[in-house]
Scaffold this motif. Structure first.
Motif, PDB file in Angstrom:
ATOM      1  N   GLN B  40      -5.207   4.778  -3.195  1.00  0.00           N
ATOM      2  CA  GLN B  40      -4.538   3.879  -3.840  1.00  0.00           C
ATOM      3  C   GLN B  40      -5.499   2.719  -3.715  1.00  0.00           C
ATOM      4  OE1 GLN B  40      -0.483   3.007  -3.593  1.00  0.00           O
ATOM      5  NE2 GLN B  40      -0.002   5.212  -3.030  1.00  0.00           N
ATOM      6  N   PHE B  41      -6.366   2.607  -2.523  1.00  0.00           N
ATOM      7  CA  PHE B  41      -7.006   1.320  -2.467  1.00  0.00           C
ATOM      8  C   PHE B  41      -8.408   1.356  -2.667  1.00  0.00           C
ATOM      9  CE2 PHE B  41      -2.780   0.946  -0.169  1.00  0.00           C
ATOM     10  CZ  PHE B  41      -2.414  -0.188  -0.243  1.00  0.00           C
ATOM     11  N   PRO B  44     -10.315   0.215   1.983  1.00  0.00           N
ATOM     12  CA  PRO B  44      -9.665   0.406   3.486  1.00  0.00           C
ATOM     13  C   PRO B  44     -10.452   0.312   4.547  1.00  0.00           C
ATOM     14  CG  PRO B  44      -9.318   2.356   2.025  1.00  0.00           C
ATOM     15  CD  PRO B  44     -10.495   1.485   1.380  1.00  0.00           C
ATOM     16  N   ASP B 143      -8.590  -4.156   1.490  1.00  0.00           N
ATOM     17  CA  ASP B 143      -7.144  -4.423   1.007  1.00  0.00           C
ATOM     18  C   ASP B 143      -6.369  -3.528   1.580  1.00  0.00           C
ATOM     19  OD1 ASP B 143      -8.262  -1.948   0.164  1.00  0.00           O
ATOM     20  OD2 ASP B 143      -8.270  -2.654  -2.052  1.00  0.00           O
ATOM     21  N   ALA B 144      -6.655  -2.699   2.606  1.00  0.00           N
ATOM     22  CA  ALA B 144      -5.726  -1.895   3.527  1.00  0.00           C
ATOM     23  C   ALA B 144      -6.233  -1.765   4.901  1.00  0.00           C
ATOM     24  CB  ALA B 144      -5.502  -0.485   2.598  1.00  0.00           C
ATOM     25  N   GLY B 187       1.587   0.897  -3.188  1.00  0.00           N
ATOM     26  CA  GLY B 187       0.211   0.151  -2.634  1.00  0.00           C
ATOM     27  C   GLY B 187       0.010  -0.934  -3.413  1.00  0.00           C
ATOM     28  N   HIS B 194      -3.173  -7.841   1.384  1.00  0.00           N
ATOM     29  CA  HIS B 194      -3.716  -6.517   1.982  1.00  0.00           C
ATOM     30  C   HIS B 194      -2.456  -5.831   2.522  1.00  0.00           C
ATOM     31  CE1 HIS B 194      -4.060  -8.925   5.749  1.00  0.00           C
ATOM     32  NE2 HIS B 194      -4.071  -7.602   6.617  1.00  0.00           N
TER      33      HIS B 194
END
Lengths: 440, 316
Positions: B40-41, B44, B143-144, B187, B194
């Motif tokens: 999803q990101f 990460p 972002d994660a 997400g 984030h």
């Protein structure tokens, strides 16, 4: 009944301030030695400072500053305990690692508040639960709130329901009172789809039938609550007949050692797979066979729910995240139009014509609400067909259309392939929880 | 040190139903969460402290992504006050796994004037880490960020989501969390925001040690009993070290201790222990009557809501 192997039981509880839910959870944690001394000291001291007049076990679960300041529970709290650990260690003495780890079951309690945001929080807790505990105050009998809790458990298909008739000490441990509540509740539950419902008379405050069988209620022949939680069979709740494997991630290392490796990683949502199993990839409909079931610990000879594995297939097929690997026999429906029950979770109401992002298994797409058929009164189960919006904490039946097809089963057959969430694309918030009735 | 591997069979094929042990179920859930993040990101990162929880995260990442590489780097926020045994361990583990390590130094944040070092005998860099962490997340465009926090650790954490949203100031708003249903993790974020992701949210301290035993994982030596020069302050035992000044009346003495958590030398207490094998450690934990953070973390003792307040600011 044979003692089950050490496994995980997810429990949802719900209740309001007065029904003794916090006391019950506190007692389960306390009597299984899951509350440690510093936690106990802390809540004892805080209770005294606040002038509660008793050790307020609710303070254990109220973790946020605002909750303690206002004396309310805002959000779902998760609590953990397990049985058997301490007892085994006492026997084990200078034992082995295996003996030290030998435990009964491990329990995760999603403790949801009964008042604020009750539907939103209860639905959240119930969505992953194997078992729900609904508390009934023996003095008051079955209330609207009891109805609501039972309805949400049945809507979310929590497989097991325990109705704990609490405060039996305040009705002189009366069998008549208990039987009246059982009859009333059984009558109501007949209108719902509940596979397994068990009634237990308890006193959370006095400890009757919570961990040990009560000597005050010799007329009750059933198990204590904890015994029931330890022994309820959940392995057969999972869908074992039809294979459902949503592809989550494609492993393609492209290194020298694994140049041609192409594995489809995901978690088994239903069914049993073995090397050689015939499968179909949806939505393309291409057929192939499972070549190997890979894991970090080596190739496996079987995969079943809820294992996370990596599949390699016999044929090279273009497969990506969002596709679903299923068995050749009973395929799910590939659909763009759905009927579903929705629980609305946002201050901004859902309206006919509303557009949202939808997340279903590992697939994401867009959806539009074609029609709002009715709204359910969660206290009476009455349907109101004269509605044009669903507000926060309301539940209704809707017709949805998606921009690309989803691979679905009815929620009643599979909680993983029958559930979805709706996301408001202007805020990115999760605004709705959906359970599919049918798709075409 | 390595320990003997415990044998666990997958499922129970002799009976009519297929069952996972609780640890297998937890592991499968954690692997699922890690793969969701990878899918999803875009960028990460795995936050690694050298402690037991992040060691478990590293093994779970291997289980989720091998034979591929981790689809993210590993990042350590180094306060400069870490135990040397832990830094040595970190470097060795990352090298053995062949993964990428980023070290974000609190000292750099101090030198750049981003934070000001606390002074006095009770000075700690614990709180300063938040700025270094958020700066590193912004600099790399992460972002994660995976963290090893568990819900059984602390009351505020008991209410935190697995996918825990952070606004563009890195802040957590506990009263405004996204509902998390089934295993459908949302997400979706805007640029600059984030998500902190906690794959072992549902594990307990005992689960972590059981998993370390099952997998035969190596952990830093300070988790086992050793003789160390310590002093007592606020009913906790601290290692004498160059970053802490002794107060009047504090006298160092030698004692057999071990660490139950791994953090900064300035805020992590040791416990009296003679447990120097995994079995003895686990036996000690199963019998203990005090929580791990209550026993060993000064950072949680500042106020009743110390963890909640730090988390709101963007702490781990």
């Amino acid at each position: 009944m044979a003692k089950s192997s050490s496994e995980l039981l997810r429990i949802a509880t719900a209740g309001s301030v007065d029904d003794g839910k916090s006391t019950l959870i506190g007692r389960l944690l306390h009597d299984t030695k899951s509350i440690l001394e510093d936690q106990m000291d802390h809540i004892t001291e805080t209770s005294e400072r606040r002038g509660d007049g008793y050790v307020n076990l609710a303070l254990l679960t109220d973790g946020l500053r605002a909750e303690r300041e206002q004396g309310i529970t805002i959000d779902v709290a998760y609590r953990y305990f397990q049985t058997g650990a301490a007892a085994t260690l006492d026997d084990a003495g200078a034992g082995t690692l295996e003996a030290a780890f030998k435990t009964g079951r491990k329990f995760i309690i999603a403790d949801t508040p009964g008042h604020e945001q009750y539907t939103r929080n209860m639905v959240t807790g119930a969505s992953t639960a194997d078992l729900s505990i609904v508390l009934v105050d023996a003095r008051r009998g079955v209330s609207e709130q009891t109805h609501r809790h039972a309805y949400i458990s049945s809507l979310l298909r929590t497989p097991h329901l325990v109705v704990a008739v609490n405060k039996m000490d305040l009705v002189e441990y009366s069998e008549v009172v208990f039987n009246r509540i059982v009859a009333e509740m059984t009558d109501w539950a007949a209108r719902l789809e509940i596979a397994d419902i068990v009634f237990i008379p308890i006193s959370a405050l006095q400890g009757d039938n919570v961990v040990e069988r009560s000597v005050n209620m010799p007329w009750y022949q059933g198990p204590s609550l904890l015994y029931h939680l330890e022994h309820v069979v959940i392995a057969t709740d999972r869908e074992m007949d039809n294979v459902r494997f949503p592809v989550q991630w494609v492993i393609r290392p492209m290194t020298d050692d694994h140049h041609d490796y192409r594995g489809y990683a995901g978690q088994m949502a239903a069914g049993i797979l073995r090397p050689g199993s015939e499968v179909v990839v949806l939505p393309s409909g291409r057929k192939t066979k499972v070549k190997t079931i890979d894991s970090y610990d080596g190739e496996l000879d079987v995969a079943f729910p809820s294992m996370s594995v990596t599949l390699r297939l016999e044929d090279e097929i273009d497969i990506s995240r969002g596709d679903m690997i299923v068995d050749a026999d009973e395929a799910p429906t590939v659909a763009r139009e759905f009927e579903a029950m929705i629980c609305w979770m946002s201050e901004e109401p859902m309206r006919t014509g509303g557009r949202y992002a939808v997340k279903h298994t590992t697939r994401s797409t867009k959806t539009i609400v074609d029609k709002l058929e009715y709204r359910v009164d969660v206290n009476t189960l009455e349907r109101d067909h004269d509605v044009d919006e669903l507000r926060l904490n309301e539940i209704g039946r809707v017709h949805l259309r998606t921009s690309t097809p989803l691979v679905v089963d009815p929620y009643s057959r599979n909680r993983a392939t029958g559930s979805f969430i709706l996301i408001d694309e202007s805020t990115n918030d999760t605004v709705g929880a959906g359970m599919i009735r049918s798709g075409r | 040190m390595r320990t003997a591997r415990m044998t666990f069979h997958v499922g129970d094929e002799t009976s009519t139903h297929y069952e996972l042990s609780h640890l297998q179920a937890l592991e499968a859930e954690s692997i699922f969460i890690m793969r969701e993040v990878a899918a999803q990101f875009e960028r990460p990162v795995l936050l690694f402290s050298g402690g037991k929880d992040s060691i478990v995260l590293m093994r779970l990442a291997e289980k989720a992504f091998r034979p591929g590489r981790f689809p993210f780097p590993v990042m350590h926020v180094d306060t400069g006050h870490n135990f040397p045994e832990v830094i040595e361990f970190r470097d060795r583990l990352v090298e053995e796994l062949g993964e990428r390590l980023i070290v974000a130094n609190v000292q750099d944040s101090i030198d750049a004037g981003r934070v000001r070092e606390e002074t006095g005998p009770r000075a700690s860099r614990n709180r300063l880490q938040t700025t270094t962490l958020l700066d590193a997340i912004a600099e790399h465009g992460f972002d994660a960020a995976f963290g090893g926090a568990r819900r059984d650790e602390e009351r505020a954490r008991a209410k935190e989501r697995v996918f825990s949203f952070r606004d563009d100031f890195g802040q957590w708003d506990p009263k405004n969390q996204r509902p998390e249903l089934w295993s459908l993790y949302n997400g979706q974020i805007r640029k600059g925001e984030h998500v902190r992701v906690f794959p072992i949210s549902n594990w307990t301290e005992l689960d972590v040690w059981q998993y370390i035993a099952q997998e035969g994982l190596e952990v830093p030596s300070i988790y086992f009993a050793h003789t160390r020069e310590v002093f007592e302050r606020d009913k906790m035992l601290y290692a004498t070290n160059e970053h802490m000044e002794l107060l009047d009346g504090e006298t160092p003495f030698e004692l057999s201790v071990r660490y139950r958590t791994v953090g900064d030398m300035t805020c992590t207490g040791a416990v009296r222990s003679t447990a120097n094998s995994l079995l003895e450690v686990v036996t000690e934990i199963a019998a203990t009557r005090i929580t791990e953070r209550g026993e060993t973390r000064a950072d949680d003792r500042v106020t009743e809501a110390a963890m909640e307040d730090r988390k709101r600011e963007g702490y781990f």
